[in-house]
Design a protein around this motif. Structure first.
Motif, mmCIF file in Angstrom:
data_model
loop_
_atom_site.group_PDB
_atom_site.id
_atom_site.type_symbol
_atom_site.label_atom_id
_atom_site.label_comp_id
_atom_site.label_asym_id
_atom_site.label_seq_id
_atom_site.Cartn_x
_atom_site.Cartn_y
_atom_site.Cartn_z
ATOM 1 N N ARG A 144 0.822 -1.220 0.000
ATOM 2 C CA ARG A 144 0.000 0.000 0.000
ATOM 3 C C ARG A 144 0.857 1.272 0.000
ATOM 4 O O ARG A 144 0.398 2.339 -0.367
ATOM 5 N N LEU A 145 2.119 1.125 0.402
ATOM 6 C CA LEU A 145 2.993 2.297 0.435
ATOM 7 C C LEU A 145 3.576 2.635 -0.935
ATOM 8 O O LEU A 145 4.026 3.744 -1.159
ATOM 9 N N TYR A 146 3.622 1.658 -1.831
ATOM 10 C CA TYR A 146 4.246 1.970 -3.127
ATOM 11 C C TYR A 146 3.315 1.813 -4.329
ATOM 12 O O TYR A 146 3.640 2.240 -5.423
ATOM 13 N N ARG A 147 2.148 1.205 -4.119
ATOM 14 C CA ARG A 147 1.251 0.937 -5.258
ATOM 15 C C ARG A 147 0.927 2.189 -6.078
ATOM 16 O O ARG A 147 1.016 2.195 -7.291
ATOM 17 N N THR A 148 0.567 3.261 -5.370
ATOM 18 C CA THR A 148 0.174 4.489 -6.062
ATOM 19 C C THR A 148 1.354 5.067 -6.840
ATOM 20 O O THR A 148 1.210 5.494 -7.981
ATOM 21 N N ARG A 149 2.499 5.061 -6.195
ATOM 22 C CA ARG A 149 3.713 5.594 -6.828
ATOM 23 C C ARG A 149 4.030 4.809 -8.119
ATOM 24 O O ARG A 149 4.381 5.387 -9.131
ATOM 25 N N VAL A 150 3.918 3.492 -8.067
ATOM 26 C CA VAL A 150 4.186 2.660 -9.245
ATOM 27 C C VAL A 150 3.252 3.078 -10.384
ATOM 28 O O VAL A 150 3.697 3.311 -11.520
#
Ligand SMILES: Nc1ncnc2c1ncn2[C@@H]1O[C@H](COP(=O)(O)OP(=O)(O)OP(=O)(O)O)[C@@H](O)[C@H]1O
Ligand SMILES: [Mg+2]
Length: 238
Positions: free
Chosen positions: A125-131
């Motif tokens: 959940r910490l990197y999904r949006t960034r990806v």
């Protein structure tokens, strides 16, 4: 070299040499190389095959250590760091892009981008949006679930750029990022890399054989047999 309150350089080399054992003695891949790269600058490194370009990037990334001299990323002297600390620095603060993309062919595009965060043990959940944001910016969000091997070379390099930028590294190092692409794809990859680096406020050092792509940089440096000249820089270091 830096005063305590002076902003750190993104990258600096101080009289750096790198020699390899050539069997019959040492062969110098770099000799007495000194430079500073200020934050957010974009530097192109050019030079003939064997002139030391990849060696310079490997030392900057802490993949290798110099025979002599000091390499600093920010204020840190890489030779003073343990192998483990250098690996961590590479994972968290330096992004790397290569001519051959080194992606995981069977993994989906999104997982390839997420790999550095997965390895660091971050929660999805910490990197999904960034990806997804990064993939959006290189026009590949629609391919997020495809195995990366189904993508063209240019598309794969765009994935590799996203992966390199995932953890917001201050320093991006690219070794002939367009070396494996045709002119049109090379141009697109270069333009995207420049745009992303600017948006992220990152510092970029890239190696290229293309005079055209070199002109996109703020400075162009040339290596001759391991020695650096700064043809477009008015104040080369002493
Ligand atoms: N691991 C190594 N062991 C021995 N010699 C090496 C090693 N890596 C590089 N060299 C030598 O150092 C010199 C510089 O190599 P380097 O790979 O940095 O060149 P380059 O400018 O990147 O060339 P190219 O444009 O072909 O990629 C060459 O003479 C090379 O043979
Ligand atoms: Mg090389």
């Amino acid at each position: 070299m830096n005063g305590e309150f002076e902003a750190a350089n993104a990258l600096s080399f101080e009289n750096v040499s790198k020699a390899y054992d050539a069997g019959v003695g040492l062969r110098f891949a770099l000799r007495g190389v000194s430079f500073v790269v200020k934050p957010a600058r974009r530097v192109a490194v050019v030079g003939r095959s064997g002139s030391g370009k990849s060696t310079l990037l490997h030392l900057a990334a802490g993949i290798d250590v110099p025979t002599d001299g000091v390499v600093r990323v920010g204020r840190r002297d890489l030779s003073a760091l343990s192998e483990e600390a250098r690996t961590k620095l590479r994972r968290d603060e330096v992004g790397l892009i290569f001519q051959f993309f080194y992606l995981m062919p069977h993994l989906p595009v999104a997982d390839n981008v997420a790999l550095p965060a997965m390895i660091a043990g971050e929660k999805p959940r910490l990197y999904r949006t960034r990806v997804m944001e990064l993939l959006e910016r290189v026009d590949l969000a629609g391919r997020a679930g495809d195995p990366v091997q189904k993508l063209s070379g240019g598309e794969q390099q765009r994935v590799a750029i996203c992966r390199a930028l995932l953890r917001r590294p201050g320093l991006l190092l690219a070794d002939e990022p367009t070396g494996n692409l045709d002119d049109e794809n090379g141009r697109r990859v270069m333009d995207l890399m420049m745009e992303l680096v600017e948006n992220e406020g990152a510092t970029l050092v890239y190696v290229t054989h293309s005079r055209e792509f070199a002109t996109l940089a703020d400075e162009v440096w040339e290596l001759h047999s391991g020695e650096l000249s700064h043809p477009s820089s008015p104040c080369a270091p002493a």
